[in-house]
Enzyme design. Structure first.
Site, PDB file in Angstrom:
ATOM      1  N   ASP A  56       0.847  -1.188   0.000  1.00 30.86           N
ATOM      2  CA  ASP A  56       0.000   0.000   0.000  1.00 30.86           C
ATOM      3  C   ASP A  56       0.887   1.245   0.000  1.00 30.86           C
ATOM      4  O   ASP A  56       1.891   1.319   0.706  1.00 30.86           O
ATOM      5  CB  ASP A  56      -0.917  -0.003   1.231  1.00 30.86           C
ATOM      6  N   ASN A  93     -12.677  -2.940   2.770  1.00 30.07           N
ATOM      7  CA  ASN A  93     -13.573  -1.782   2.832  1.00 30.07           C
ATOM      8  C   ASN A  93     -14.520  -1.847   1.639  1.00 30.07           C
ATOM      9  O   ASN A  93     -14.073  -2.030   0.499  1.00 30.07           O
ATOM     10  CB  ASN A  93     -12.768  -0.489   2.800  1.00 30.07           C
ATOM     11  N   GLY A 115     -15.803   2.946   3.750  1.00 30.89           N
ATOM     12  CA  GLY A 115     -14.589   3.732   3.555  1.00 30.89           C
ATOM     13  C   GLY A 115     -13.804   3.351   2.318  1.00 30.89           C
ATOM     14  O   GLY A 115     -12.614   3.666   2.198  1.00 30.89           O
ATOM     15  N   GLN A 116     -14.461   2.685   1.361  1.00 24.85           N
ATOM     16  CA  GLN A 116     -13.761   2.285   0.137  1.00 24.85           C
ATOM     17  C   GLN A 116     -13.495   3.507  -0.736  1.00 24.85           C
ATOM     18  O   GLN A 116     -14.407   4.297  -0.999  1.00 24.85           O
ATOM     19  CB  GLN A 116     -14.605   1.260  -0.634  1.00 24.85           C
ATOM     20  N   HIS A 119     -10.440  -5.008  -3.249  1.00 23.64           N
ATOM     21  CA  HIS A 119      -9.103  -5.221  -2.685  1.00 23.64           C
ATOM     22  C   HIS A 119      -9.205  -5.612  -1.229  1.00 23.64           C
ATOM     23  O   HIS A 119     -10.080  -5.147  -0.507  1.00 23.64           O
ATOM     24  CB  HIS A 119      -8.215  -3.982  -2.836  1.00 23.64           C
ATOM     25  N   HIS A 135      -7.017  -5.548   2.298  1.00 20.62           N
ATOM     26  CA  HIS A 135      -5.857  -5.007   3.005  1.00 20.62           C
ATOM     27  C   HIS A 135      -5.352  -6.094   3.956  1.00 20.62           C
ATOM     28  O   HIS A 135      -6.114  -6.602   4.782  1.00 20.62           O
ATOM     29  CB  HIS A 135      -6.248  -3.806   3.872  1.00 20.62           C
TER      30      HIS A 135
END
Ligand code: DGP
Length: 115
Positions: A32, A88, A94-95, A101, A103
């Site tokens: 990230d 998310n 909160g995307q 994806h 995390h």
């Protein structure tokens, strides 16, 4: 020129650089750009799926494959003390990038509940 692609599709297509730590036919894992823990890796399908909310029954094998890749990455990254996997989803989740994806976060204690 973004030509409508998400930033992650541009990484898949090799148009922008990323620190890729795993790639196979179906998925990609890379660091990230704004890490929230000493280990913060994003795992994405190469198939353009906007979020978990758009998964189809036919994606079941792909999702299973990605979870096994994540299991192996966590082991290879030394996360024997544990880790957190987050997806998310949508505005309340909160995307910010419209390409599914996961995390993978670790190498520090992570608090609960999230914000
Ligand atoms: P989310 O908020 O769940 O949609 O997370 C998107 C994540 O993507 C966020 O943690 C930052 C990361 N990110 C955004 N743009 C880039 C990029 O160009 N490269 C990399 N490596 N990560 C990115």
């Amino acid at each position: 020129m973004s030509d409508g692609k998400t930033i992650f599709k541009r990484i898949i297509d090799g148009e922008i650089p990323a620190e890729i730590i795993h790639e196979d036919e179906d998925c990609l894992a890379f660091k990230d750009v704004n890490p929230q823990a000493p280990v913060h890796v994003l795992i994405i399908p190469k198939k353009e799926i906007p979020s978990l909310a758009q998964l189809e029954e036919s994606d079941a094998a792909l999702m299973g494959h990605m979870l096994l890749v994540i299991r192996d990455l966590a082991r290879d990254l030394g996360l024997e003390n544990g880790y957190r996997l987050v997806a998310n989803t949508g505005p309340d989740g909160g995307q910010t990038v419209g390409h599914l994806h996961f995390h993978l976060l670790g190498q520090r204690p992570l608090s609960w509940p999230p914000g």
